[in-house]
Design a protein around this motif. Structure first.
Motif, PDB file in Angstrom:
ATOM      1  N   MET A   1       0.677  -0.907   0.117  1.00  0.00           N
ATOM      2  CA  MET A   1      -0.242   0.257  -0.168  1.00  0.00           C
ATOM      3  C   MET A   1       0.686   1.684  -0.359  1.00  0.00           C
ATOM      4  SD  MET A   1      -3.150   0.764   2.861  1.00  0.00           S
ATOM      5  CE  MET A   1      -3.620   2.629   2.704  1.00  0.00           C
ATOM      6  N   GLN A   2       0.903   2.309  -1.438  1.00  0.00           N
ATOM      7  CA  GLN A   2       1.747   3.301  -0.697  1.00  0.00           C
ATOM      8  C   GLN A   2       1.175   4.693   0.391  1.00  0.00           C
ATOM      9  OE1 GLN A   2       3.524   4.463  -3.473  1.00  0.00           O
ATOM     10  NE2 GLN A   2       3.783   2.745  -4.359  1.00  0.00           N
ATOM     11  N   PRO A   3       2.270   5.038   0.616  1.00  0.00           N
ATOM     12  CA  PRO A   3       1.644   5.873   2.102  1.00  0.00           C
ATOM     13  C   PRO A   3       0.544   7.136   1.690  1.00  0.00           C
ATOM     14  CG  PRO A   3       3.929   5.601   1.602  1.00  0.00           C
ATOM     15  CD  PRO A   3       3.249   4.801   0.588  1.00  0.00           C
ATOM     16  N   LEU A   4      -0.907   7.350   2.276  1.00  0.00           N
ATOM     17  CA  LEU A   4      -1.796   8.560   1.939  1.00  0.00           C
ATOM     18  C   LEU A   4      -0.690   9.564   2.103  1.00  0.00           C
ATOM     19  CD1 LEU A   4      -5.150   7.366   4.118  1.00  0.00           C
ATOM     20  CD2 LEU A   4      -4.581   7.377   2.205  1.00  0.00           C
ATOM     21  N   LYS A   5      -0.549  10.639   0.981  1.00  0.00           N
ATOM     22  CA  LYS A   5      -0.377  11.785   1.108  1.00  0.00           C
ATOM     23  C   LYS A   5      -1.102  13.261   1.509  1.00  0.00           C
ATOM     24  CE  LYS A   5       2.995  11.636  -2.580  1.00  0.00           C
ATOM     25  NZ  LYS A   5       3.993  11.841  -4.011  1.00  0.00           N
ATOM     26  N   ILE A   6      -0.739  13.509   3.301  1.00  0.00           N
ATOM     27  CA  ILE A   6      -1.792  14.245   3.529  1.00  0.00           C
ATOM     28  C   ILE A   6      -1.294  15.561   4.029  1.00  0.00           C
ATOM     29  CG2 ILE A   6      -3.111  14.505   5.911  1.00  0.00           C
ATOM     30  CD1 ILE A   6      -3.334  11.782   6.039  1.00  0.00           C
ATOM     31  N   GLY A   7      -1.496  16.842   3.217  1.00  0.00           N
ATOM     32  CA  GLY A   7      -1.303  17.662   3.586  1.00  0.00           C
ATOM     33  C   GLY A   7      -1.548  18.239   4.798  1.00  0.00           C
ATOM     34  N   ILE A   8      -0.766  19.219   5.392  1.00  0.00           N
ATOM     35  CA  ILE A   8      -1.388  20.474   7.115  1.00  0.00           C
ATOM     36  C   ILE A   8      -0.796  21.748   6.245  1.00  0.00           C
ATOM     37  CG2 ILE A   8      -1.479  19.995   9.097  1.00  0.00           C
ATOM     38  CD1 ILE A   8      -0.624  17.266   9.184  1.00  0.00           C
ATOM     39  N   LEU A   9      -1.688  22.487   6.423  1.00  0.00           N
ATOM     40  CA  LEU A   9      -1.223  24.064   6.267  1.00  0.00           C
ATOM     41  C   LEU A   9      -1.003  24.136   7.990  1.00  0.00           C
ATOM     42  CD1 LEU A   9      -0.438  26.891   4.659  1.00  0.00           C
ATOM     43  CD2 LEU A   9      -2.561  27.249   5.081  1.00  0.00           C
ATOM     44  N   ASN A  10      -0.167  24.325   8.782  1.00  0.00           N
ATOM     45  CA  ASN A  10       0.630  24.809  10.207  1.00  0.00           C
ATOM     46  C   ASN A  10       0.225  26.177  10.495  1.00  0.00           C
ATOM     47  OD1 ASN A  10       1.219  24.907  12.381  1.00  0.00           O
ATOM     48  ND2 ASN A  10       3.084  23.661  12.572  1.00  0.00           N
ATOM     49  N   VAL A  11      -0.556  26.893  10.681  1.00  0.00           N
ATOM     50  CA  VAL A  11      -0.607  28.424  10.449  1.00  0.00           C
ATOM     51  C   VAL A  11      -0.705  28.732  11.981  1.00  0.00           C
ATOM     52  CG1 VAL A  11      -1.130  29.476   9.053  1.00  0.00           C
ATOM     53  CG2 VAL A  11      -2.575  28.353  10.767  1.00  0.00           C
ATOM     54  N   MET A  12      -0.897  27.827  13.365  1.00  0.00           N
ATOM     55  CA  MET A  12      -0.589  27.169  14.218  1.00  0.00           C
ATOM     56  C   MET A  12       0.573  27.789  15.018  1.00  0.00           C
ATOM     57  SD  MET A  12      -2.875  25.592  16.220  1.00  0.00           S
ATOM     58  CE  MET A  12      -2.796  25.658  18.101  1.00  0.00           C
ATOM     59  N   HIS A  13       0.314  28.710  16.140  1.00  0.00           N
ATOM     60  CA  HIS A  13       1.840  29.829  17.184  1.00  0.00           C
ATOM     61  C   HIS A  13       3.157  28.895  17.267  1.00  0.00           C
ATOM     62  CE1 HIS A  13      -0.591  28.285  20.844  1.00  0.00           C
ATOM     63  NE2 HIS A  13       0.247  28.043  21.327  1.00  0.00           N
ATOM     64  N   ASP A  14       2.772  27.316  17.614  1.00  0.00           N
ATOM     65  CA  ASP A  14       3.393  26.202  18.693  1.00  0.00           C
ATOM     66  C   ASP A  14       4.049  25.684  16.769  1.00  0.00           C
ATOM     67  OD1 ASP A  14       1.463  25.384  18.320  1.00  0.00           O
ATOM     68  OD2 ASP A  14       1.848  24.516  20.213  1.00  0.00           O
ATOM     69  N   LYS A  15       4.631  26.007  15.422  1.00  0.00           N
ATOM     70  CA  LYS A  15       5.021  25.293  14.792  1.00  0.00           C
ATOM     71  C   LYS A  15       5.493  24.031  15.070  1.00  0.00           C
ATOM     72  CE  LYS A  15       4.179  29.581  12.116  1.00  0.00           C
ATOM     73  NZ  LYS A  15       2.854  29.101  12.542  1.00  0.00           N
ATOM     74  N   ALA A  16       6.410  23.678  15.273  1.00  0.00           N
ATOM     75  CA  ALA A  16       7.777  22.775  15.775  1.00  0.00           C
ATOM     76  C   ALA A  16       6.519  21.070  16.707  1.00  0.00           C
ATOM     77  CB  ALA A  16       8.747  22.655  16.756  1.00  0.00           C
ATOM     78  N   GLU A  17       5.994  21.901  17.660  1.00  0.00           N
ATOM     79  CA  GLU A  17       4.804  21.169  18.160  1.00  0.00           C
ATOM     80  C   GLU A  17       3.374  20.798  18.043  1.00  0.00           C
ATOM     81  OE1 GLU A  17       6.259  23.992  19.236  1.00  0.00           O
ATOM     82  OE2 GLU A  17       7.513  23.888  20.892  1.00  0.00           O
ATOM     83  N   THR A  18       3.115  21.589  16.710  1.00  0.00           N
ATOM     84  CA  THR A  18       2.004  21.162  15.901  1.00  0.00           C
ATOM     85  C   THR A  18       2.237  20.354  15.638  1.00  0.00           C
ATOM     86  OG1 THR A  18       1.038  23.545  16.641  1.00  0.00           O
ATOM     87  CG2 THR A  18       0.381  22.416  14.406  1.00  0.00           C
ATOM     88  N   ASN A  19       4.025  20.616  14.551  1.00  0.00           N
ATOM     89  CA  ASN A  19       3.718  19.423  13.517  1.00  0.00           C
ATOM     90  C   ASN A  19       3.770  17.939  14.662  1.00  0.00           C
ATOM     91  OD1 ASN A  19       4.225  21.352  11.518  1.00  0.00           O
ATOM     92  ND2 ASN A  19       6.188  20.720  11.305  1.00  0.00           N
ATOM     93  N   ALA A  20       4.832  17.745  15.588  1.00  0.00           N
ATOM     94  CA  ALA A  20       4.885  17.042  16.426  1.00  0.00           C
ATOM     95  C   ALA A  20       2.889  15.941  17.259  1.00  0.00           C
ATOM     96  CB  ALA A  20       5.606  16.768  17.077  1.00  0.00           C
ATOM     97  N   ARG A  21       2.710  16.999  17.610  1.00  0.00           N
ATOM     98  CA  ARG A  21       1.011  16.437  17.566  1.00  0.00           C
ATOM     99  C   ARG A  21       0.669  15.375  16.420  1.00  0.00           C
ATOM    100  NH1 ARG A  21       0.195  21.594  19.458  1.00  0.00           N
ATOM    101  NH2 ARG A  21       0.724  22.015  21.652  1.00  0.00           N
ATOM    102  N   PHE A  22       0.137  16.401  15.324  1.00  0.00           N
ATOM    103  CA  PHE A  22      -0.295  15.745  14.187  1.00  0.00           C
ATOM    104  C   PHE A  22       0.465  14.519  13.200  1.00  0.00           C
ATOM    105  CE2 PHE A  22      -2.424  20.264  13.782  1.00  0.00           C
ATOM    106  CZ  PHE A  22      -3.934  19.190  13.724  1.00  0.00           C
ATOM    107  N   THR A  23       2.076  14.550  13.949  1.00  0.00           N
ATOM    108  CA  THR A  23       2.245  12.989  13.259  1.00  0.00           C
ATOM    109  C   THR A  23       1.749  11.973  13.943  1.00  0.00           C
ATOM    110  OG1 THR A  23       4.491  14.447  12.108  1.00  0.00           O
ATOM    111  CG2 THR A  23       4.080  12.416  12.823  1.00  0.00           C
ATOM    112  N   LYS A  24       1.977  12.725  15.269  1.00  0.00           N
ATOM    113  CA  LYS A  24       0.732  11.917  16.448  1.00  0.00           C
ATOM    114  C   LYS A  24       0.392  10.872  15.975  1.00  0.00           C
ATOM    115  CE  LYS A  24       0.934  10.844  21.581  1.00  0.00           C
ATOM    116  NZ  LYS A  24       1.728  11.189  22.792  1.00  0.00           N
ATOM    117  N   VAL A  25      -1.076  11.623  15.648  1.00  0.00           N
ATOM    118  CA  VAL A  25      -2.481  12.023  15.790  1.00  0.00           C
ATOM    119  C   VAL A  25      -2.176  10.904  14.555  1.00  0.00           C
ATOM    120  CG1 VAL A  25      -3.424  13.022  17.994  1.00  0.00           C
ATOM    121  CG2 VAL A  25      -3.134  13.512  15.061  1.00  0.00           C
ATOM    122  N   LEU A  26      -2.024  10.745  13.780  1.00  0.00           N
ATOM    123  CA  LEU A  26      -2.615  10.407  12.091  1.00  0.00           C
ATOM    124  C   LEU A  26      -1.467   9.484  11.793  1.00  0.00           C
ATOM    125  CD1 LEU A  26      -2.778  13.613  10.358  1.00  0.00           C
ATOM    126  CD2 LEU A  26      -3.867  12.764  10.376  1.00  0.00           C
TER     127      LEU A  26
END
Length: 270
Positions: free
Chosen positions: A1-26
């Motif tokens: 199975m090819q990985p699902l490509k999911i884009g995220i427009l990150n406009v939160m204040h804590d961008k590194a933490e936001t990246n980490a959160r979405f990586t974890k939940v997705l």
């Protein structure tokens, strides 16, 4: 199975933490995903800060159109009129690209507000005070994204504004699926347009609300800020933040990723 490509427009204040959160939940469900994190180019007319450029790519509309799923995050700017947001034209152009190419869309908190305004003309109004804390929820309509959750399931909210519920209820294209037990918006959608609007911060981890409170107080120590409600084991000392929404987080994001996979398979067969 090819990985699902999911884009995220990150406009939160804590961008590194936001990246980490979405990586974890997705990635929780174990479905292979390929995440692409972006920033809006028009937000940085004087040049992209180095810490942003290291972890986010400039928004690419051509790449966005090829994604299986796309998320626009929240942002601590709901007090601003939409037209006063520096990157609103770019965000709206992205929304149009996602709609035209039938990318499975998830709009979170401010992202949900901006999308409802853009696509459906739903009005925003300010709340008497910030909706901030962990609240029980009421299921209004069946939702595959909430399947398996009990009545009274928990979610974490953190916002100063709300969208007009009467307008949402009156639009036949939209379906309100869940609110807090006090009637604050939680989840709405338009399945025909592959759009989901969620007004809580389900991506937050256990200390997410605590960190948001601490950020606001540090930025403006002269102002009064309400502490998050129904969150601390000991509210007086703000100790023991409780992760009451963990089950909701796993159910929602696991099933949203499953929806992305299903809708991508349908597109590939056409």
């Amino acid at each position: 199975m090819q990985p699902l490509k999911i884009g995220i427009l990150n406009v939160m204040h804590d961008k590194a933490e936001t990246n980490a959160r979405f990586t974890k939940v997705l990635t929780h469900a174990g479905v292979p995903v390929e995440l692409h994190f972006y920033y809006p180019k028009t937000h940085y007319p004087g040049g992209v800060p180095a810490d942003v450029g290291r972890i986010l790519a400039p928004l690419d509309m051509t790449a966005a159109a090829r994604m299986a799923g796309f998320i626009i995050t929240g942002a601590p700017i709901e007090k601003f009129a939409f037209d006063d947001v520096t990157y609103i034209d770019e965000a709206r152009a992205l929304m149009d690209v996602l709609a035209v190419h039938r990318v499975t869309q998830l709009y979170l908190c401010w992202g949900g507000m901006a999308a409802l305004d853009h696509f459906y003309g739903i009005k925003k109004h300010m709340l008497p005070h910030k909706l901030f804390g962990v609240y029980p929820h009421h299921l209004i309509a069946p939702s595959s994204l909430l399947a398996g959750l009990p009545e009274g399931f928990y979610a974490a909210h953190a916002r100063y504004a709300e969208m007009d519920r009467d307008q949402i209820d009156a639009d036949p294209r939209l379906r309100l699926e869940a609110t807090t037990t006090d009637g604050a918006l939680f989840l709405a959608g338009n399945r025909q347009a592959q759009q989901t609007f969620m007004f809580a911060h389900l991506e937050y981890g256990q200390k997410g609300l605590l960190h948001e409170y601490q950020r606001e107080v540090a930025a403006h120590p002269d102002r009064f800020y309400r502490k998050p409600e129904h969150y601390f084991a000991d509210p007086a000392t703000m100790s023991g933040p409780q992760f009451k929404w963990e089950q909701t987080q796993h159910v929602f994001f696991d099933q949203w990723v499953a929806r992305v996979a299903k809708e991508q398979q349908v597109k590939e067969r056409i």
